[in-house]
Design a protein around this motif. Structure first.
Motif, short mmCIF file in Angstrom:
data_model
loop_
_atom_site.label_atom_id
_atom_site.label_comp_id
_atom_site.label_asym_id
_atom_site.label_seq_id
_atom_site.Cartn_x
_atom_site.Cartn_y
_atom_site.Cartn_z
N LYS A 137 42.62 28.10 29.21
CA LYS A 137 41.63 29.13 28.83
C LYS A 137 41.96 29.72 27.47
O LYS A 137 43.12 29.89 27.11
CB LYS A 137 41.62 30.26 29.88
N PRO A 138 40.91 30.09 26.72
CA PRO A 138 41.16 30.68 25.40
C PRO A 138 41.80 32.06 25.47
O PRO A 138 42.50 32.47 24.55
CB PRO A 138 39.77 30.76 24.77
N TYR A 139 41.57 32.78 26.55
CA TYR A 139 42.13 34.13 26.70
C TYR A 139 42.28 34.44 28.18
O TYR A 139 41.62 33.81 29.03
CB TYR A 139 41.23 35.19 26.04
N LEU A 140 43.15 35.38 28.48
CA LEU A 140 43.34 35.84 29.86
C LEU A 140 43.25 37.36 29.88
O LEU A 140 43.62 38.02 28.90
CB LEU A 140 44.71 35.41 30.39
N MET A 141 42.76 37.89 30.99
CA MET A 141 42.75 39.35 31.10
C MET A 141 43.88 39.80 32.02
O MET A 141 44.01 39.33 33.16
CB MET A 141 41.42 39.88 31.64
N ALA A 142 44.69 40.72 31.51
CA ALA A 142 45.70 41.37 32.34
C ALA A 142 45.06 42.58 33.03
O ALA A 142 43.87 42.85 32.85
CB ALA A 142 46.89 41.78 31.49
N ASP A 143 45.85 43.33 33.78
CA ASP A 143 45.26 44.40 34.60
C ASP A 143 45.31 45.75 33.89
O ASP A 143 45.52 45.82 32.68
CB ASP A 143 45.93 44.43 35.98
N GLY A 144 45.11 46.82 34.67
CA GLY A 144 45.14 48.17 34.12
C GLY A 144 46.45 48.86 34.46
O GLY A 144 47.50 48.23 34.53
N ALA A 145 46.37 50.16 34.72
CA ALA A 145 47.58 50.97 34.88
C ALA A 145 47.95 51.12 36.35
O ALA A 145 47.15 51.60 37.14
CB ALA A 145 47.35 52.36 34.30
N MET A 146 49.15 50.71 36.71
CA MET A 146 49.62 50.96 38.07
C MET A 146 49.88 52.44 38.28
O MET A 146 49.42 53.05 39.24
CB MET A 146 50.88 50.13 38.35
N GLY A 147 50.62 53.07 37.36
CA GLY A 147 51.01 54.47 37.54
C GLY A 147 49.82 55.39 37.73
O GLY A 147 49.72 56.12 38.72
N THR A 148 48.88 55.34 36.79
CA THR A 148 47.71 56.22 36.84
C THR A 148 47.00 56.09 38.19
O THR A 148 46.58 57.07 38.78
CB THR A 148 46.72 55.82 35.73
N ASN A 149 46.85 54.85 38.65
CA ASN A 149 46.08 54.61 39.86
C ASN A 149 46.86 54.93 41.14
O ASN A 149 46.26 55.21 42.17
CB ASN A 149 45.55 53.17 39.86
N LEU A 150 48.18 54.95 41.06
CA LEU A 150 48.95 55.44 42.21
C LEU A 150 48.88 56.96 42.29
O LEU A 150 48.80 57.52 43.39
CB LEU A 150 50.41 54.97 42.12
N PHE A 151 48.89 57.62 41.12
CA PHE A 151 48.71 59.08 41.15
C PHE A 151 47.36 59.42 41.78
O PHE A 151 47.24 60.37 42.54
CB PHE A 151 48.83 59.68 39.75
N ALA A 152 46.34 58.62 41.48
CA ALA A 152 45.01 58.85 42.06
C ALA A 152 45.02 58.64 43.57
O ALA A 152 44.13 59.09 44.28
CB ALA A 152 43.99 57.93 41.39
N ARG A 153 46.04 57.93 44.08
CA ARG A 153 46.14 57.66 45.52
C ARG A 153 47.20 58.54 46.19
O ARG A 153 47.65 58.25 47.29
CB ARG A 153 46.44 56.18 45.75
N GLY A 154 47.61 59.58 45.48
CA GLY A 154 48.47 60.57 46.12
C GLY A 154 49.92 60.60 45.71
O GLY A 154 50.69 61.42 46.22
#
Ligand code: ZN
Length: 352
Positions: A16-33
């Motif tokens: 593939k010409p490009y790959l997408m990595a993910d977003g923020a683990m920390g931010t989204n764990l804070f959003a989950r408590g």
């Protein structure tokens, strides 16, 4: 188990010409408590469902690569939580959480074992030796690979010496290693490395990283700028990673919030590709909605010329400001609360 010849990450890069990595683990764990001061790595065992739901959000948004919840999972960092003997166990559990989600994605998703900084200073500016660093990072990397990580992802590094130890330690687990650094201090890392210096020193390591780049830091503008700067020195076959925060972190109501929108991060993704990045994702502040916008931008964009500073500022906003100290701490590692108080603690400890 895979080896270098059939590694999923290398295979996808070849296809593939490009790959997408993910977003923020920390931010989204804070959003989950997750609470300020908690070790996110403990959640791999205590709240596996919540960790997996973050991975699932990113897979649903189209991520090709997901990073494990193990940013602070080295023995140095886990000392803050009296969990220094659990680096292998917690890292293995982190990889198992991500592997479980990746394996039911219905398409190839790479599990990247996140390895963040130790929080310690390395020789010659501090007491930690290269070999001590290598041992600690190798322990974590082995846990990550035993839990199912396809590659190791050394991120948010500031020091040349620590990055060298982390890449060497990670490589001992026998998988490709990616390494990104954070340019959050007047265009350089906190330890004074420019993007060009970071690239050339990582590239020259005995075990050459499979991909090199920039993550976190200040805003998306600074991140693209650091990729443009690397562009001036990169080898033609280099795989460059861009993983910017979702806009600029602002300290409000006791925590960092991010000024970015899905539209801004879509512009960011296009500019990062123009600057030469082959792997693009988001760092702090990036959730599934933002990541989906990045995916759409990547999939509908034909990379053009390397952008000028003016073009970057026009799309992404002004540079966050010249500062001689980091304004923000990457959230998501043991001891990283993501709030301003924690940033202060970290800096004090680093000076101590
Ligand atoms: Zn970050």
């Amino acid at each position: 188990m895979s080896d270098a010849s059939d590694n999923l990450f290398l295979k996808l890069l070849a296809e593939k010409p490009y790959l997408m990595a993910d977003g923020a683990m920390g931010t989204n764990l804070f959003a989950r408590g997750l609470q300020s001061g908690d070790a996110p790595e403990l959640w791999n065992l205590d709240h596996p469902d919540r960790v997996e739901s973050v991975h699932q959000e990113f897979v649903d948004a189209g991520a090709d690569i997901i990073l494990t919840n193990s940013f602070g999972g080295n023995s140095f960092r886990l000392k803050l939580h009296q969990a220094q003997d659990r680096a292998y166990e917690l890292s293995k559990a982190a990889a198992e959480r991500a592997r479980a989600v990746a394996d039911k994605a219905g398409r190839p998703v790479v599990v990247a074992g996140s390895i963040g900084p130790s929080g310690e200073l390395f020789v010659p500016v501090g007491p930690v030796t290269h070999e001590e660093g290598v041992e600690a990072f190798a322990e974590q990397a082995q846990g990550l690979v035993d839990g199912g990580a396809d590659i190791l992802w050394v991120e948010t590094m500031s020091s040349r010496e620590e990055a060298a130890a982390a890449v060497e330690g990670a490589a001992r687990a026998g998988r490709p290693v990616v390494s990104t650094m954070t340019f959050d201090t007047a265009g350089k890392t906190m330890m004074g490395l420019s993007p060009e210096d970071a690239y050339t020193s990582l590239r020259a390591l005995p075990v050459r990283p499979a991909a090199i780049g920039a993550n976190c830091g200040l805003g998306a503008t600074e991140n693209v700028l650091s990729i443009v700067q690397m562009h001036g020195v990169v080898d033609p076959d280099a795989v460059i990673v861009a993983k910017a925060n979702c806009g600029v972190p602002e300290f409000k109501d006791g925590q960092f919030r991010y000024t970015g929108t899905p539209e801004l991060m879509a512009d960011y993704a296009r500019l990062a590709r123009d600057a030469g990045a082959r792997i693009v994702g988001g760092c702090c502040g990036t959730d599934g909605t933002v990541l989906k916008a990045i995916r759409q931008a990547l999939d509908s964009h034909e990379p053009g010329q390397v952008p000028t500073l003016e073009a970057i500022v026009e799309k992404l906003g002004p540079l966050a400001g010249v500062t001689d100290r980091p304004a923000h701490v990457h959230a998501g590692g043991a001891g990283e609360s993501g709030d301003g108080d924690d940033g202060g603690r970290r800096r004090r400890r680093r000076r101590a």
